[in-house]
Structures are given as C-alpha cells and as structure tokens.
Scaffold this motif. Structure first.
Motif, PDB file in Angstrom:
ATOM      1  N   HIS A  81      -7.811  13.496  40.698  1.00 44.62           N
ATOM      2  CA  HIS A  81      -7.698  13.323  42.150  1.00 44.62           C
ATOM      3  C   HIS A  81      -7.573  14.684  42.816  1.00 44.62           C
ATOM      4  O   HIS A  81      -7.124  15.661  42.209  1.00 44.62           O
ATOM      5  CB  HIS A  81      -6.521  12.407  42.497  1.00 44.62           C
TER       6      HIS A  81
ATOM      7  N   PHE B 126     -10.001   9.762  44.471  1.00 42.78           N
ATOM      8  CA  PHE B 126      -9.509   9.461  43.127  1.00 42.78           C
ATOM      9  C   PHE B 126     -10.678   8.921  42.312  1.00 42.78           C
ATOM     10  O   PHE B 126     -11.367   7.992  42.747  1.00 42.78           O
ATOM     11  CB  PHE B 126      -8.375   8.434  43.170  1.00 42.78           C
TER      12      PHE B 126
ATOM     13  N   LEU C   3      -1.609   6.688  46.887  1.00 39.92           N
ATOM     14  CA  LEU C   3      -1.644   6.261  45.487  1.00 39.92           C
ATOM     15  C   LEU C   3      -1.129   4.832  45.342  1.00 39.92           C
ATOM     16  O   LEU C   3      -1.709   4.008  44.616  1.00 39.92           O
ATOM     17  CB  LEU C   3      -0.814   7.209  44.623  1.00 39.92           C
TER      18      LEU C   3
ATOM     19  N   LYS D 251      -3.257   1.538  44.123  1.00 41.55           N
ATOM     20  CA  LYS D 251      -2.789   0.698  43.023  1.00 41.55           C
ATOM     21  C   LYS D 251      -2.690  -0.757  43.445  1.00 41.55           C
ATOM     22  O   LYS D 251      -3.128  -1.665  42.721  1.00 41.55           O
ATOM     23  CB  LYS D 251      -1.420   1.190  42.549  1.00 41.55           C
TER      24      LYS D 251
ATOM     25  N   LEU E 200       2.113  11.807  41.693  1.00 38.61           N
ATOM     26  CA  LEU E 200       1.497  11.197  40.508  1.00 38.61           C
ATOM     27  C   LEU E 200       2.552  10.710  39.526  1.00 38.61           C
ATOM     28  O   LEU E 200       2.427   9.629  38.944  1.00 38.61           O
ATOM     29  CB  LEU E 200       0.576  12.212  39.825  1.00 38.61           C
TER      30      LEU E 200
END
Length: 809
Positions: A218, A234, A271, A275, A304
C-alpha cells in the motif's frame, strides 16, 4: 534542572504584551537571531502576563527549552524575559534526511536566488566548501520558496467538505461501476465489484496453490489531488509472464481511497473500511495476508499493525537506501559504498540468513575501520536488528525477504517469502503503477477541485486497472521458452556490481557446455534441511569450468550456520581478513556474480515448484535459466526441453538428459568440509572470471561506479599516503572537473581559484582542457563566468612569463 535567566529585552511602548500573536512573533525573531528552531506552546496567562514555551527542534531528542515571559514592569515598561533550562543534544535533527541547520541555511540562500546563484554567492563570500549546503538541499529549498510565492491556481473554484460529500453521494446513486464508503470527515474508499473479484481470485489461488498466504502493498501519493489530500492504493502481489516471456511482479488492486494526510488515524480509517467492505463480499484478507510492503511512514506502519495485527510489515528497499544516502555526517563516497552494499545484501543474500548476518557484521566492522562510528550506529539502530533464529543471534532487516534454499516451509508471521516476492520488485511495481496512472491524468489535475480530480482518477483506473476487462490470469505456471532457448536475459542494474546488468545465458548455452560447467550432489533426507539434490552452475559465463573445490564451497554455503564450516572459512586468506576479523565483502560479490547453486527440495509438488536458486534473478522473478536447466537435467517434462534435446543431441530423446552427458552425481557428506585452500581457490577463480567479464564491458565509469569498485581506504592507499599535499589537491580538482554533476564541476573551479593553480600545473594535470570543455558544454551562466575568469587569468600569466623570459634574454 532549574530555570536560569538568559536575557532581558526591552520592548517598544506600542507592543501588546497580552497578544499571543505578537508574543509568538517576538519569540520567532529571537530564535532566528540565535539560529535555532523550536516548537512553541502558549503557557498559562495571568492578567497582563503571557508565557511562551519553546522546545528545541534543531537537535534530535533535545532537552533544551526556553520560557519567554512578556510582562509589564512596576514603572510601566514592557519586558521580554528569557529563561533557559537543559543542555543541547549533540546529534542534529534531520528533516527528510537534511539537518535543520542546513535546511535553514539553504532556505536563506535560495529565498531570492537559484541554487547555482546561491553557490556563486558562497564562492564570492569566500565561504569554505565544507560549509556549503549540498546541491539537493539547495534545490529542495528553492522549490519550497517558489511554491510559497506562487499562487495556487484553481479550475472551477475550490471544493468544500459539503460539496465533496455530496459528490460522493451522487457516485453511489448514478448507477456506475463505482461506489463509495465515506466518513463524515471526508475520508473514505472507492469500491467496485472487480476489486472483490480480484481479491477472491487471489484468495482462491492461495488456498489451492503453492502457498497459503497473500502479500500486499500500500502507498499514498499527494501528486494527483493536492498537497492537502492523498490518493491511497492497496494491492495484492502476483507473478505473470510479460510479452517477452520474462516473469514480472503484477499488482492486483483491491483498494482505492482518499485521506487528508498520511497519519495513523486516517490510514487506519481507510484500512478498516477496506477490510469491512471485503468481509461483506466474503473475502477475509486478515486470514491470508502474510506481509504488507510500504514506505517508511510511521503513520502507515502503525495503522497496518493495528488493522492487520498478524501481518508482517516490510519496508521498501528503495526508501531505505535513500535514507542512508541522505544521512548527514559522513562522506558521500562512504554513504554510497554503504548504500550499495546494503542494497546488495537485501536483494541478493536473502537465500541464506547466516550469510546475510555475516555480511552485515563484516560491513559494520568495515565502517569501524574507516572511523564511521556514527554511520555504523545508525545502521544498527534504524536499518538492521539482532534476532534469535534457532537459538542463534543473527542480523535481520525490515527490508529483507528471506527465500530459503533449504525448502523449509514459510512461517506465517515472518520475513520469509516465496521466490519473486521481494521488497525490491514489489516497490518497483508500485512506483510503475503510479507512473502509468499519472500518464492517464491531465497535467493540471493537482490544481483541480477534488471532485473533478476524483472523476479523472476513476476514469484512469477504469482504463488501466481492473475495474473493467476480462478475468485476471494470476498464476505463473510452467516455464518460459525465453529461459530455455531464447536470447540472453539481463538482470536489473546492481550498483555494488559495477552498476551494470548481469547477462544470464539461456539453458541451451548451459547445455552445450555441460558437463564441464555443472556439478551435482545428492542429499539424504534431513541432512541439509529438505534438500534432496543440488547443482552448481555458472551465473553469467556458460562455458566456465566448475571444479570440485568451487562446487564443494558453494554447497557448503547452505550450511554456513554450522560452526565447523565457518571456522574453515575464517582460515582462508582469500575470503577472510584475519586482522580485521571479517568477511571480504568484495569476494562475496564476485562469487555470487559468477557461481550459483540450484537446490531441489523434497515435497509433493512438481519439479519446478521445488527448485530454488541462489542467483539474484531468481529471487526477483521466481524463474531463471539455471533453474530451467536443472529441471531439464532432472527429466522434467516440457515441450521446450524436447526442442532443446533435438537441437543439441540427436540421439538423446531415448535417455534422460543426465545420461547423455554422463553427469556425475556425488553423494554429499557433512563430514567433507571445504578446507581454507578450497575457499581461497574459489575466490581466486571467481575474481579472475569477474576481471575477464569486466574487461569485455566497455562502459563509462562514473563517480558512483568508482565508489563501488573499492572502499575509500583502498583508494587512499592506491593514490599514496606519502604524496605531496599540493599534488593531492590537484588530483582532487581534476576528479571534480571530470565528474558529471554541476556541483562537483563548480566546486572544482572554485578550488582552482582558492589554491591559485598555475599554468604549468594546469598543463601537467590537463585542467585547462577540462575547464575549456566545461565552458563550451555547459549552459549555466555562472559556470561559464567562472571558467572565463580562470582561463583569462592563465592567459595573462602565460603572457607575463613570456615577456619576462624575453626581457631576461
């Protein structure tokens, strides 16, 4: 420590001691006089009393702080009282690799001047060259100065938060392939069905393919929206053959978003949104994501680790090497040597943890020999670290992906990886993806409103990426004909190997010189990892003879963790510097550039999936011609191999390839450890092969390449430590005038003036011709003016000496 009063400054009667803005300006002016940079914070105010606290930002982790009190005295006067607490730290604070003091000096020089004009100004002032800011610092400062002065043009007006959210809502309602998931602050992601399909295909391949994990990458760029908003991407990593039949790293995009800035909070938001969206599509990325490659942004790293706690973070090699080159306090040639050796270790030594650790140890010892203690400490603190592997302490790095030749299974939460998944290739692919996207965007996209810029970004993604189009071909199967019977393949440029590409022969050329160039060993189960068979082959010269000593030493590299093997290695004068107690860095490069070892590991998979090679090309691509030739010798079925047999051996199809050439397969014995003489012989053979290979290459040797060939101390010894200081200065001037960058040429001419070089000295060292050539070649007015000044002075000196000689006669 207690506060100590440092200064008392009388203020003008019209100064407002209750105004926070005026007090801050007064503190900034005082810091500028002290040549310091500090972070300010307004303290508590009581009536007509204002306190401003300033914390030193010039030095790293500096405890120095000031307290500025603005108050009225009893007689009605206004005072600025400065108190100080703590001592300054010794190490300068770096901003993007440049010391704060150097940045301030460069900013002052380039506020009204270009970088070249700034250097002319320094030369005219008689400033010592050691105090000059580097060219990169001047260029960056000038860009900042121009950016501040230029008005930010907008097309169609600005974009407010309400307008931005309304535009994203319309994208969800207009029935396009795109949809958005956005938070109230404007941070969010853009999704499409193809992203979910691509992630599902990658997960399916991980479940039923060669490995049970995924590798992601990413990054965030601020060059397509504006300086305030970043475009985030990503991707998952895969391999495929290109049109030329070469395996390449392919990025499969599964996420696209926008963040206000690259901080932990905003990166964690996108992120989590990605997800959650993929989970709604039955794609569990957390279960299969093994590694994520990214740059050195701390916000991205922390995000992350929180979003994917089981995932290993891998740092980009390119950013790490750049940070070494930007490191202040060391000579440029030393930094270049260290950066090249680190890039070589991170790219080419991942096949052996013990060899990587021993190489890093030797590099640190080499820096201690050169007196570069700060640089050695920096490497140990920020680049490499000690970890315990199988009960032994070894060096490792956040940039390194270890690809074991012993065939041990890849552990999920580790820096181990399958061939082809290295931080070098993945980071290059990511930069290439940004490059291709920006080519499809208008040139003024960064000046557009965010709504218009997003529309262009989505169109470019549809045209280039996987938002539209056919199903993805993700798996790299079989072997390319280019590796078997095609033209020679060139690796990417490797700085530590003279900054040139290595030429790998195809399997056909290796077959024509077999069996002299091939040695084979058989292993018992569990003797050396999972290795069942090993082949020792030449890397570049297919006709190179591989004798028994070379073969035994190369196979012993697989057992370098054994103390008995390392003990014999330490006794070899060709491989080990006994006085320094370290490995020869040059010999390791020469050996790996000329000889490689291919291993066949045990397992139920087909032969191609069980082969490993120590060459740099295999680590980056997962396929190489050495591996193809080993598969051919092992009798692997492939149509390209049949054509190869028909071409070289007319009667060979009835027999296995190894029988055609009477290839001897020796039984490997752990007790047969190569002697010190064998290591020395291998080092000598590889050094001679490298010398022959380099003689055939007619390339210009630049400054960076010369720095890679030998270490700085060896250069000083070659030049001669007992030379006259005047002669050494003239040689330095000649080297600078012969360099290819403006800074070196300009400083070389400045040194000619400083040392008052005479006409005779200029003739002996060829300085006049070099300066005349620079005068005609350059388009820089300051360079031409300085060259004219030197040439005219030498003409005057020549005429004066001629007239004096004539009068004396």
């Amino acid at each position: 420590m207690e506060w100590e009063q440092q200064a008392v400054i009388r203020l003008s009667p019209d100064f407002d001691v209750t105004s926070h803005a005026e007090c801050r300006r007064a503190v900034l002016a005082w810091l500028a006089q002290q040549s310091m940079e500090a972070k300010m914070k307004i303290g508590r105010s009581a009536g007509e009393h204002v306190a401003v606290y300033a914390y030193c930002q010039t030095h790293k982790d500096c405890p120095r702080k000031w307290r500025h009190i603005f108050q009225l005295t009893e007689d009605g006067a206004k005072e600025h009282i400065v108190h100080v607490n703590g001592n300054h730290a010794t190490e300068p604070r770096l901003v993007r690799g440049t010391a704060v003091a150097v940045r301030r000096q460069a900013d002052a020089l380039t506020e009204a001047n270009t970088p070249m004009q700034a250097m002319v100004q320094l030369a005219a002032q008689g400033a010592e060259m050691e105090t000059w800011p580097c060219t990169a610092a001047l260029v960056q400062s000038r860009r900042r100065a121009v950016r501040k002065k230029s008005a930010s043009a907008e097309f169609g007006g600005g974009t407010g938060l309400g307008q931005w959210l309304e535009h994203l809502r319309k994208i969800n309602e207009d029935g396009s392939v795109w949809s958005t998931v956005v938070r109230e602050d404007g941070c969010g992601i853009v999704t499409c069905q193809k992203f979910a399909d691509a992630a599902a295909a990658m997960i399916a391949q991980a479940r039923g393919g060669d490995h049970d994990y995924l590798v992601g990458v990413h990054d965030c760029t601020y060059k397509v929206f504006s300086s305030d908003w970043g475009l985030w991407k990503f991707c998952l990593c895969a391999k495929k053959y290109d049109r030329e039949g070469i395996p390449r790293t392919t990025l499969v995009q599964v996420g696209l978003g926008f963040v206000p800035k690259e901080g932990q909070e905003h990166m964690l938001t996108v992120l989590h949104l990605m997800k959650e969206w993929h989970s709604s599509k039955n794609n569990d990325l957390s279960q299969f994501l093994h590694q994520v490659h990214a740059d050195e942004s701390l916000g991205g790293q922390n995000a992350l680790r929180k979003a994917f706690p089981k995932t290993v973070f891998v740092l980009d090699v390119r950013h790490q090497v750049s940070s070494i080159m930007r490191r202040a306090g060391s000579k440029k040639e030393v930094r270049a040597m260290v950066a090249a050796n680190m890039q070589f270790a991170l790219s080419a030594l991942g096949f052996s943890r013990p060899l990587f650790s021993l190489y890093i140890d030797s590099l640190l010892v080499r820096l201690v020999e050169l007196g570069e203690l700060d640089l050695a400490a920096y490497l140990q603190k920020d680049v490499v670290e000690k970890v315990t592997v199988e009960g032994k302490e070894m060096w490792t790095s956040a940039c390194c992906c270890f690809i074991s030749l012993l065939g041990t299974s890849v552990k999920f939460q580790s820096h181990e990886a399958n061939p082809g998944m290295t931080s070098t290739t993945i980071s290059q692919s990511l930069e290439a993806s940004w490059h291709h996207m920006k080519k499809l965007l208008p040139g003024n996209v960064a000046k557009m409103p965010a709504t218009d810029a997003l529309n262009h970004i989505l169109k470019a993604t549809e045209a280039w990426d996987c938002a539209k189009g056919s199903a993805l071909k993700l798996k790299l199967g079989g072997i390319s004909s280019r590796l078997v019977s095609g033209e020679a393949i060139f690796t990417e440029r490797v700085k530590v190997l003279d900054d040139h590409q290595m030429r790998l022969p195809c399997a056909r050329l290796l077959w024509q010189s077999c069996p002299g160039n091939t040695k084979s060993f058989e292993f018992d189960i569990g003797e050396v990892g999972d290795v069942r068979q090993a082949f020792v082959l030449p890397v570049t010269n297919a006709s190179m003879v591989v004798d028994d000593d070379v073969a035994c030493c190369m196979v012993s590299l697989l057992r370098l963790c054994d103390s008995s093997v390392q003990k014999h290695l330490e006794k070899s004068p060709g491989m080990w510097h006994e006085e320094a107690g370290r490995l020869s860095l040059t010999k390791v490069k020469e050996i790996l550039a000329n000889v490689c070892v291919v291993t066949l590991v045990a397992g139920p998979e087909e032969v191609l999936d069980r082969l490993r090679c120590s060459c740099l090309y295999f680590a980056k691509t997962s396929r190489c011609s050495h591996m193809a030739f080993a598969a051919f010798l092992l009798g692997h079925h492939n149509d390209y191999f049949q054509d190869l047999i028909d071409f070289t051996r007319k009667d060979a199809p009835k027999q296995p390839p190894s029988a055609c050439v009477k290839l001897t397969r020796k039984k490997y014995s752990r007790a047969a450890i190569p002697s010190a003489a064998a290591w020395k012989r291998m080092a000598t053979i590889c050094a001679e092969a490298s010398e022959k290979y380099n003689k055939r290459r007619k390339t210009d040797k630049g400054e960076a390449q010369a720095a890679m060939e030998t270490t700085p101390t060896k250069q000083e010894l070659a030049a001669g430590k007992n030379k006259d200081p005047r002669a050494l200065s003239l040689e330095t001037i000649r080297d600078k005038l012969g360099a290819k960058d403006f800074h070196s040429n300009f400083s070389g001419m400045h040194l000619c003036i400083k040392h008052a070089v005479t006409v005779q000295e200029a003739k002996e060292h060829g300085l006049g011709k070099m300066i005349l050539g620079l005068k005609h070649k350059t388009t820089s007015a300051p360079t031409k003016a300085l060259a004219n000044q030197l040439l005219q002075a030498w003409v005057v000196e020549t005429r004066a000496s001629a007239s004096s000689a004539k009068s004396s006669s």
